[in-house]
Design a protein around this motif. Structure first.
Motif, PDB file in Angstrom:
ATOM      1  N   PHE A 118       0.811  -1.214   0.000  1.00 53.21           N
ATOM      2  CA  PHE A 118       0.000   0.000   0.000  1.00 53.21           C
ATOM      3  C   PHE A 118       0.852   1.275   0.000  1.00 53.21           C
ATOM      4  CE2 PHE A 118      -3.178  -3.070   1.026  1.00 53.21           C
ATOM      5  CZ  PHE A 118      -4.370  -2.531   0.566  1.00 53.21           C
ATOM      6  N   GLY A 119       2.147   1.125  -0.264  1.00 48.47           N
ATOM      7  CA  GLY A 119       3.005   2.296  -0.403  1.00 48.47           C
ATOM      8  C   GLY A 119       3.159   3.100   0.870  1.00 48.47           C
ATOM      9  N   MET A 120       3.298   2.420   2.024  1.00 50.12           N
ATOM     10  CA  MET A 120       3.369   3.128   3.301  1.00 50.12           C
ATOM     11  C   MET A 120       4.702   2.923   4.005  1.00 50.12           C
ATOM     12  SD  MET A 120      -0.489   2.624   4.816  1.00 50.12           S
ATOM     13  CE  MET A 120      -0.275   0.871   5.048  1.00 50.12           C
ATOM     14  N   GLN A 153       1.715  -9.391 -15.050  1.00 52.58           N
ATOM     15  CA  GLN A 153       2.785  -8.488 -14.620  1.00 52.58           C
ATOM     16  C   GLN A 153       2.266  -7.332 -13.778  1.00 52.58           C
ATOM     17  OE1 GLN A 153       5.533  -7.572 -17.728  1.00 52.58           O
ATOM     18  NE2 GLN A 153       6.416  -5.815 -16.695  1.00 52.58           N
ATOM     19  N   SER A 154       1.054  -6.856 -14.084  1.00 48.97           N
ATOM     20  CA  SER A 154       0.527  -5.685 -13.372  1.00 48.97           C
ATOM     21  C   SER A 154       0.301  -5.964 -11.893  1.00 48.97           C
ATOM     22  CB  SER A 154      -0.778  -5.212 -14.025  1.00 48.97           C
ATOM     23  OG  SER A 154      -1.759  -6.222 -13.974  1.00 48.97           O
ATOM     24  N   ILE A 155      -0.004  -7.220 -11.533  1.00 47.66           N
ATOM     25  CA  ILE A 155      -0.207  -7.543 -10.114  1.00 47.66           C
ATOM     26  C   ILE A 155       1.114  -7.411  -9.364  1.00 47.66           C
ATOM     27  CG2 ILE A 155      -0.851  -9.355  -8.482  1.00 47.66           C
ATOM     28  CD1 ILE A 155      -2.800 -10.440 -10.511  1.00 47.66           C
ATOM     29  N   ARG A 156       2.166  -7.970  -9.930  1.00 46.58           N
ATOM     30  CA  ARG A 156       3.484  -7.885  -9.298  1.00 46.58           C
ATOM     31  C   ARG A 156       3.953  -6.440  -9.224  1.00 46.58           C
ATOM     32  NH1 ARG A 156       8.094  -5.585 -10.501  1.00 46.58           N
ATOM     33  NH2 ARG A 156       7.911  -6.309 -12.642  1.00 46.58           N
ATOM     34  N   GLU A 157       3.810  -5.698 -10.311  1.00 47.90           N
ATOM     35  CA  GLU A 157       4.253  -4.300 -10.336  1.00 47.90           C
ATOM     36  C   GLU A 157       3.477  -3.457  -9.327  1.00 47.90           C
ATOM     37  OE1 GLU A 157       5.718  -3.905 -15.004  1.00 47.90           O
ATOM     38  OE2 GLU A 157       3.695  -3.257 -14.424  1.00 47.90           O
ATOM     39  N   GLY A 158       2.158  -3.688  -9.261  1.00 49.24           N
ATOM     40  CA  GLY A 158       1.337  -2.915  -8.332  1.00 49.24           C
ATOM     41  C   GLY A 158       1.744  -3.139  -6.890  1.00 49.24           C
ATOM     42  N   GLY A 159       2.015  -4.417  -6.536  1.00 49.44           N
ATOM     43  CA  GLY A 159       2.446  -4.714  -5.175  1.00 49.44           C
ATOM     44  C   GLY A 159       3.777  -4.077  -4.837  1.00 49.44           C
ATOM     45  N   ASP A 160       4.702  -4.094  -5.781  1.00 50.49           N
ATOM     46  CA  ASP A 160       6.029  -3.513  -5.531  1.00 50.49           C
ATOM     47  C   ASP A 160       5.990  -1.992  -5.470  1.00 50.49           C
ATOM     48  OD1 ASP A 160       7.049  -6.034  -5.463  1.00 50.49           O
ATOM     49  OD2 ASP A 160       8.009  -5.972  -7.431  1.00 50.49           O
ATOM     50  N   LEU A 161       5.124  -1.393  -6.271  1.00 51.85           N
ATOM     51  CA  LEU A 161       5.057   0.070  -6.332  1.00 51.85           C
ATOM     52  C   LEU A 161       4.171   0.672  -5.242  1.00 51.85           C
ATOM     53  CD1 LEU A 161       4.690   0.530 -10.206  1.00 51.85           C
ATOM     54  CD2 LEU A 161       6.716   1.045  -8.824  1.00 51.85           C
TER      55      LEU A 161
END
Length: 364
Positions: free
Chosen positions: A144-146, A312-320
């Motif tokens: 969640f980018g925290m 790929q978008s699931i992995r990228e979203g989690g990392d970002l």
């Protein structure tokens, strides 16, 4: 047309999951009749109900067929999320449903599933919290980018409580928000259990329809602590189609199937079901096997809640720090939305048909 006519007609409309008609379930209110115009409100058992269109069409047809074929029918929807808590509500008193997301082993994407389930329920209109109970390997704060953020304290009734952080409309709490990310949590069992109890008793969760608990992998001490501390409504099991993951998922199912643990399993979701390249959206490649989770759900006679692709978008979203439900990948968002809708239906049926939710007295 009279109110009685409308209610009599709607008594022929069944709530698909609960098996009774809308009138018997007290799901109809605010009937307004003006000439040929009639409107009323149907109270759903969850904001995330995926059956709105089915119920709406059934209501319209009932009024036209049984009351007035010239009627112009407007069906409005509201919701009052069901709950079956019969405990004293001294802990998490404002939370209607507590859902534990579990897996038999790590690496199956449980935290990703829990995070996007919470977001999908929230997007459907529910009040949602997400608690990261994976003390040794917290990841919700990253997803969640925290990173680097710290929750505040405030006083409630003379007692200091932690205020959960909020992101994308949901309340969040993780041990990752309280410790340096570079440090390992080297705690024995009693310290971990104490932390879990603090997360539920000393965090100001407020009023929630659903509190999603992202559990650690396995079948250990934290799981027992949670069910002995809070009344868990039900469990969602996460697996991949792979044989190794399925073997461990069986242990998770078996844990909550024990006689001394009266925590029902809402259903099983299969993550990483297939790979779909962005440039070939209609292609599916079954990297970890096919339908393993679906077959496992059938074997244990538990609801199958859906299949989540690996993209790929699931992995990228989690990392970002931007979960895929907060992104713009329509295909993956639909997969999570459909899964959340089935989960919400399962929770409503659990509340309607099973014994009240209670804190477990486990002897091991």
């Amino acid at each position: 047309m009279t109110n009685e006519d409308i209610l009599k007609a709607l008594s022929n409309v069944q709530e698909p999951d609960l098996g009774k008609d809308l009138v018997t379930l007290n799901m109809v209110k605010d009937i307004v009749i003006d000439g040929n115009n009639v409107s009323f409100t149907v109270i759903l058992t969850t904001p995330a109900c995926p059956l709105k269109d089915l119920i709406m069409n059934a209501c319209i047809n009932a009024v036209k067929l049984l009351v007035n074929k010239e009627a112009k029918v407007t069906v409005n929807f509201t919701s009052n999320t069901s709950s079956n808590r019969k405990d004293a509500k001294t802990i998490l008193g404002g939370v209607k449903n507590i859902i534990a997301v579990v897996s038999g082993k790590g690496g199956v994407g449980k935290s990703t599933v829990a995070s996007n389930l919470a977001l999908a329920l929230s997007e459907g209109g529910a009040k949602v919290g997400l608690m990261d109970a994976d003390i040794y390997g917290p990841s919700v704060h990253i997803m969640f980018g925290m990173r680097g953020e710290r929750p505040m304290m405030r006083e409630v009734d003379g007692k200091g409580v932690i205020v959960p952080l909020e992101r994308y409309g949901i309340k969040l709490m993780s041990i990752g928000l309280l410790i340096d990310e570079r440090q390992a949590v080297v705690w024995r069992g009693p310290m971990v259990s104490s932390a879990i109890k603090q997360f539920v008793s000393e965090v100001d969760w407020g009023e929630l329809d659903y509190l999603i608990i992202d559990m650690p992998p396995g079948t250990g001490d934290i799981h027992l602590t949670v069910v002995q501390t809070v009344p868990v409504t039900g469990v969602i099991v996460v697996t991949t189609p792979q044989t190794v993951a399925l073997a461990d998922a069986k242990k998770g199912i078996a844990m909550f199937g024990q006689a001394q643990l009266k925590v029902p399993i809402i259903g099983l979701v299969e993550n990483m079901s297939y790979f779909t390249p962005a440039e070939l959206p209609n292609n599916k490649y079954y990297l970890f096997g096919k339908d393993g989770g679906k077959n496992l759900a059938e074997e244990f006679d538990i609801p199958f809640l859906g299949q989540i692709p690996i993209v790929q978008s699931i992995r990228e979203g989690g990392d970002l720090g931007i979960p895929v439900m907060a992104g713009d990948d329509a295909i993956v968002k639909k997969a999570f939305t459909d899964f959340a809708g089935k989960a919400a239906r399962g929770i409503a049926m659990r509340n309607a048909n099973l014994e009240p939710t209670e804190i477990q007295q486990v002897v091991v």
